[in-house]
Design an enzyme around this catalytic site. Sequence first.
Site, PDB file in Angstrom:
ATOM      1  N   TRP A   9       0.839  -1.196   0.000  1.00  0.00           N
ATOM      2  CA  TRP A   9       0.000   0.000   0.000  1.00  0.00           C
ATOM      3  C   TRP A   9       0.878   1.252   0.000  1.00  0.00           C
ATOM      4  O   TRP A   9       0.620   2.198  -0.734  1.00  0.00           O
ATOM      5  CB  TRP A   9      -0.932   0.023   1.211  1.00  0.00           C
ATOM      6  CG  TRP A   9      -1.812   1.231   1.216  1.00  0.00           C
ATOM      7  CD1 TRP A   9      -3.035   1.352   0.616  1.00  0.00           C
ATOM      8  CD2 TRP A   9      -1.549   2.504   1.822  1.00  0.00           C
ATOM      9  NE1 TRP A   9      -3.533   2.622   0.809  1.00  0.00           N
ATOM     10  CE2 TRP A   9      -2.642   3.342   1.544  1.00  0.00           C
ATOM     11  CE3 TRP A   9      -0.487   3.011   2.562  1.00  0.00           C
ATOM     12  CZ2 TRP A   9      -2.706   4.658   1.979  1.00  0.00           C
ATOM     13  CZ3 TRP A   9      -0.552   4.311   2.998  1.00  0.00           C
ATOM     14  CH2 TRP A   9      -1.645   5.124   2.706  1.00  0.00           C
ATOM     15  N   MET A  16     -23.695  12.598  19.719  1.00  0.00           N
ATOM     16  CA  MET A  16     -23.739  12.859  18.274  1.00  0.00           C
ATOM     17  C   MET A  16     -24.252  11.624  17.526  1.00  0.00           C
ATOM     18  O   MET A  16     -24.008  10.501  17.958  1.00  0.00           O
ATOM     19  CB  MET A  16     -22.343  13.211  17.764  1.00  0.00           C
ATOM     20  CG  MET A  16     -21.791  14.508  18.327  1.00  0.00           C
ATOM     21  SD  MET A  16     -20.104  14.783  17.779  1.00  0.00           S
ATOM     22  CE  MET A  16     -19.227  14.161  19.201  1.00  0.00           C
ATOM     23  N   ARG A  48      -2.739   1.418   8.142  1.00  0.00           N
ATOM     24  CA  ARG A  48      -1.498   0.923   7.551  1.00  0.00           C
ATOM     25  C   ARG A  48      -0.307   0.967   8.492  1.00  0.00           C
ATOM     26  O   ARG A  48       0.829   1.080   8.049  1.00  0.00           O
ATOM     27  CB  ARG A  48      -1.161   1.686   6.268  1.00  0.00           C
ATOM     28  CG  ARG A  48      -2.298   1.842   5.316  1.00  0.00           C
ATOM     29  CD  ARG A  48      -2.809   0.523   4.852  1.00  0.00           C
ATOM     30  NE  ARG A  48      -3.942   0.724   3.953  1.00  0.00           N
ATOM     31  CZ  ARG A  48      -4.550  -0.242   3.320  1.00  0.00           C
ATOM     32  NH1 ARG A  48      -4.163  -1.481   3.489  1.00  0.00           N
ATOM     33  NH2 ARG A  48      -5.561   0.007   2.534  1.00  0.00           N
ATOM     34  N   TYR A  57      -3.694  -3.543  19.788  1.00  0.00           N
ATOM     35  CA  TYR A  57      -4.459  -2.308  19.980  1.00  0.00           C
ATOM     36  C   TYR A  57      -5.276  -2.355  21.266  1.00  0.00           C
ATOM     37  O   TYR A  57      -5.359  -1.359  21.989  1.00  0.00           O
ATOM     38  CB  TYR A  57      -5.366  -2.039  18.780  1.00  0.00           C
ATOM     39  CG  TYR A  57      -4.611  -1.634  17.542  1.00  0.00           C
ATOM     40  CD1 TYR A  57      -3.857  -0.464  17.506  1.00  0.00           C
ATOM     41  CD2 TYR A  57      -4.646  -2.416  16.389  1.00  0.00           C
ATOM     42  CE1 TYR A  57      -3.164  -0.088  16.366  1.00  0.00           C
ATOM     43  CE2 TYR A  57      -3.958  -2.041  15.248  1.00  0.00           C
ATOM     44  CZ  TYR A  57      -3.219  -0.884  15.249  1.00  0.00           C
ATOM     45  OH  TYR A  57      -2.526  -0.504  14.119  1.00  0.00           O
TER      46      TYR A  57
END
Length: 156
Positions: A9, A60, A70, A119
């Site tokens: 990419w 919201m 990436r 993560y």
Amino acid sequence: MWSSPLNDWLLREAHRAQRSDTARSYVWIEEGSLVVVDHYAITPTEVLKTELPRSLTGGMSVVPGYLLGRLALDRSLHGAGLGNWLLYDALETAVNASEVAGGRIIVVDAIDDHATAFYMHHGFRAIKGNPRRLVLKMATARALLDETAPKPRETS
């Protein structure tokens, strides 16, 4: 430079994304050379309220933020803690962007279970219905950066 879908990419799409103002790519290079050892991209995004826990929506219906995409580290550097530094660099970039243009969340699309765990270890949470799409509140990212920022040395 190593070969991977993430690196492909960078080679094929990053320049086009930069020119079209759809993303900004950041690279770390090997000291003293032009060899890219890791990279990531940041782009504005939004997530529907229905996909997020109430604590992330701020009332919201569409929640603005930044997509961290990436994020890739050369395999030869895995295990040295550099992935943490790369993520913190990316979080700092997103936090700085939010200071200028707003944004409530940071979103990542983890490539596999290992990346998902990475993560989640740093406070990201899965959105409803997609365990590999993870979000982190911008305020949480700010606090994380404040906790990990190098402390100034005292002088006597």
